[in-house]
Every structure is written in C-alpha cells, then in structure tokens.
Design an enzyme around this catalytic site. Structure first.
Site, PDB file in Angstrom:
ATOM      1  N   GLU A  90       0.826  -1.213   0.000  1.00  0.00           N
ATOM      2  CA  GLU A  90       0.000   0.000   0.000  1.00  0.00           C
ATOM      3  C   GLU A  90       0.862   1.267   0.000  1.00  0.00           C
ATOM      4  OE1 GLU A  90      -3.053  -0.030   3.027  1.00  0.00           O
ATOM      5  OE2 GLU A  90      -3.409   2.122   2.783  1.00  0.00           O
ATOM      6  N   LYS A 274      -7.272  -0.884  11.600  1.00  0.00           N
ATOM      7  CA  LYS A 274      -6.650  -1.251  10.319  1.00  0.00           C
ATOM      8  C   LYS A 274      -5.412  -0.369  10.109  1.00  0.00           C
ATOM      9  CE  LYS A 274      -5.951  -1.438   5.672  1.00  0.00           C
ATOM     10  NZ  LYS A 274      -5.076  -0.577   4.862  1.00  0.00           N
TER      11      LYS A 274
END
Ligand code: NDP
Length: 436
Positions: A90, A274
């Site tokens: 990411e 998260k």
C-alpha cells in the site's frame, strides 16, 4: 557523483536526511553501512527467496510472489535509534510511518514495555462427569503437570523459558455438555512458540484425561496471547502539529475527538485498527512472522470487553501536547518459522538489530502506533485523500503501462486535472508513446 554514506556504523542515527530522494542503490548502500560488514545486503536482496527455499516452506510451489520492501526512518524507541524494514503493497504507509516517527521523536521518541513471552496452549476436555472436581484435580496437580510439560521444553528450557502456570475454565453447552478447558502457560523465549506449546499440550493431555476422567479433544495454542502483550506510548508536542501553519492545539483536539470516536464505535474502531495493523503487519511480514496470528490476537483483544474498540488512545496532557498509547498481544519470534528460512527476514532482523522477541514486539508496536497516529492526524486534518493522491496517481500510471521516465509527467497531469483514473492514465500513456 560520489556517494556520501548516509550512516556511519558507529553513529546509529535513524534520521536519514532525504532518504526518499536517494536512488535504490544509494539506499542499499546506506543500509549496508547500518548493518555492518558481516551482512551482504545486496546479495541477500538479489537472492531473495529462491523457488527451492519456497518449496521447502509450503506445498505445491510454482514460484515466489514479491512485494515492495522499504525502510521507515526516524524511529527512536527507549532512547535507541532503529531503522524499520517494512514489506507492504500500500502506498503512503512507509512515508507516513517515517514522518510520524519524526514527530514522536520531537517529544522524546517512543517508550515501551512488554510481558514475558508467555503463550497459552489449550486442552479441551469432554465427557467429564464432575467438572468442578475435575478442575480442582487439575489445579492440585499443577506442579506435576508443569514438570511434565517441561520434559518436552527442549532448548527453550535451557534459555530460561518453560511451563509457568495452569488455568482451568468450565463451560456448559447444550450440544456437548460440560466442557473443561485447560490452559498451559509457557514462556517460549525468542520463539513465537506455536510448535513448542502445541508439543507441550499434546504431551500433558493423557495426564489431563486421567485427572478429569474425561476425553481430551483439541490440543492447540490460542492466538489470543493476552499473557504476551506489549505497550507503546509517546508524546507529539503541539508545536510539531502546527508546522503546516495551523494551531497545534486545535490539531491535538481534533485527534482526541477522532480517538474517542474509535473508542466508542466498532465501525470506526475497525478502520482505526486497520491503520494500526498497516504498520504492524508490514514489519511482521518483513521479519518472517505469522501476521494472521498477530491479526487474530489483535482483533480478539480489541473485543475483549464484549464490544470491539480501538487498540490505541490519544489524549492531551496538561501542557496541551498529544499523548498516544497502545497495548495489544503481540506474539512474534526472532527464531523459528520463516524467520530462519527467508533471507530477507534475516536481513530485516539485522536492520532492526533486535536481540529478543520482546524487543521485536515492542518495536513493532511502536511502528503500529506511529502509523495509526499518521492516519488519524491526516483524517482529523485535511482528510486522507489529499496525501494519498500523488502515490495513488503514481500507481495508476504504472498500472496503465507507463515507463519509469513517463511516470512524473503523468502524475502531474492526473493531479492537475483532478482526474485520478486508470482510463485517463492509459490515455496519457498512449499519447506519450505517440499512439494516442
Ligand atoms: P519453530 O518451531 O520453527 O522454532 C522454535 C524453536 O526454535 C523452539 O521450539 C526451539 O526449539 C528453537 N529455538 C532456538 N533458539 C531459541 C530461542 N532463543 N528461543 C526459543 N526457541 C529457540 O517455530 P515456532 O514454534 O515459533 O512456530 C512458529 C511457526 O508456527 C510459524 O511459522 C507459525 O505460522 C506456525 N504456526 C502457527 C499456528 C498458529 O498461530 N495458530 C499453529 C501452528 C503453527 P528446540 O528446543 O528444538 O531448540
């Protein structure tokens, strides 16, 4: 241009100025200086994980699957500087961790603590006539059971680990009747310890059957490793939060408001956590540890009071600075599993320079807190999208087939046109290739 080493080995400073502007080769050279001459960083990175090694790890192998590996800078934990290897797909994660670590550094860096590395092994006992008596029998035989578990403790025992305690819980179920659940607590030292604890519960299961008069069924570790928690905390001075021109105390207030949202609402807590796991998983993966185990433990712990909540908390202190803290179970090893097989896991451990599983857990948790802070700060300020946009545009340009040279101009155009879309990136690639 002659390369000037970023780091001297006798000067452990993780503030690598403009590291992101260096070439990949320069970054590798800097890391070589950091880890010292006994580790050939380039060779390990070039070797990576061979198919043959992969074939010895899992089944039906056809190859390996690569992910980006980067270094987060600026971390100072308990007064010591660390460079953090992170493996993550990411964009923004590594940059955000490095930037957050810089802000915590201004407040004295991260501080940490952790429990002894004690794992829980469970034994399920069924068909027990008198569960209360059975539980008592087990507790009465505690020292014999601990000694028996230590028979299979192997080198962990010599290293100061071993069986520590026995706990018993009784459940009633309409399907299977009374169920006695025995917990063996075992210090597994620098191993995550799955194999050691599983071996130990299997070894004492016949004794448990005898003591309870019941039938032992499952014998397996629990991933809710709440005897093996780590804590990290740190301060971000309000002055650090006013660097974008705003008022630092307003940013502190906005972050506290966001923290409270995550503390009370499971929908927000899930996303908040998260963000924590963005940092944690990246280092857990880099060091060859089991991220599913860490994830499972984190989320179960977040729900321990019956309602899912945030793993971290942000508050203002009396001086108006931001205090960040986090606590969660973190069972990771510096030996065992993939840590000893994967060449890049070995490299990651060298870069971290950790000497124990506890130190590794504490460092990983600090990265989780840094990552979480970065995301909450962005959300509480300008929103996450602006920061993400440039990296997202870069990824889209590459996905659209842009060459490395084409990427900067495509990114600029996508941002200028406020059109961060794959189709637009594809059209720009065609144009630049003279096909459009
Ligand atoms: P290993 O069994 O590979 O390694 C641990 C062993 O290394 C110890 O038992 C000990 O064996 C030896 N050792 C050497 N030095 C040390 C030291 N300093 N401290 C402690 N032990 C040392 O790995 P783990 O038992 O840690 O298991 C991790 C693996 O298990 C991961 O790959 C995980 O994915 C997997 N796993 C996870 C499960 C789960 O999470 N539910 C279930 C099952 C497996 P010796 O006494 O022989 O020297």
């Amino acid at each position: 241009m002659t390369y000037i080493p970023l780091i001297m080995t006798n000067q452990r400073n993780s503030q690598l100025s403009k590291f992101y502007k260096r070439t990949i080769d320069e970054r590798r050279e800097a890391i070589s200086h950091w880890v010292g001459s006994d580790v050939d960083v380039n060779a390990l990175l070039a070797q990576n994980l061979t198919s043959l090694q992969a074939d010895s790890m899992v089944e039906n192998v056809i190859g390996t699957y690569a992910l980006p590996m980067g270094i987060a800078t600026n971390f100072q934990i308990n007064g010591r500087d660390y460079l953090i290897p992170m493996v993550v797909e990411e964009p923004s994660v590594i940059a955000a961790a490095s930037n957050a670590a810089k802000m915590f550094r201004a407040g004295g860096g991260f501080h940490t603590s952790s429990d002894e590395p004690v794992m829980i092994g469970q034994i399920q006992v069924l068909d027990v006539e008198n569960p209360t008596q059975a539980a008592q029998n087990i507790l009465d035989a505690k020292s014999k059971l601990l000694a028996k578990a230590d028979e299979v403790g192997g080198s962990i025992l010599k290293r100061g680990g071993g069986a520590r305690d026995i706990e018993v819980r009784v459940f009633e179920s309409t399907e299977v009747g009374a169920m006695v659940v025995v917990h063996l607590l075992m210090d597994t030292r620098d191993a995550m310890g799955a194999n050691a604890i599983n071996t130990a519960v299997e070894h004492i299961a016949p004794d448990i059957a005898q003591l309870t008069g019941g039938r032992t069924h499952l014998r397996i570790l629990s991933n809710l490793t709440d005897h093996r928690k780590a804590k990290a905390w740190g301060i971000v001075p309000a002055s650090e939060l006013s660097k974008d021109g705003g008022n630092g105390h307003d940013v502190v207030k906005a972050i506290v408001e966001a923290s409270v949202f995550a503390e009370v609402d499971p929908y927000r807590a899930t996303t908040h956590n998260k963000g924590v796991m963005n940092g944690i998983d990246a280092v857990v993966i880099a060091t060859g540890n089991d991220w599913r185990a860490v994830e499972a433990g984190a989320h179960a712990f977040a729900a321990r009071r019956g309602s899912y909540t945030s793993l971290s908390r942000f508050r203002a202190n009396d001086s108006g600075d931001l205090v960040a803290e986090i606590e969660m179970p973190l069972a990771v090893g510096t030996v065992g599993g993939a840590t000893r097989v994967h060449p890049l896991a070995q490299l990651s451990l060298k870069i971290l320079g950790v000497t124990s599983a506890r130190e590794l857990a504490e460092v990983i948790l600090s990265v989780g807190l840094a990552q979480n802070f970065a995301a909450v700060k962005a959300l509480a300020g300008e929103g996450i999208q602006r920061g993400h946009m440039r990296l997202h545009a870069k990824q889209l340009a590459l996905a659209a087939g842009a060459s490395v040279e084409m990427v900067p101009s495509i990114v600029e155009t996508l941002i200028r046109e406020n059109m961060i879309r794959l189709e637009r990136a594809q059209a720009l690639v065609k144009q630049l290739k003279g096909e459009g």
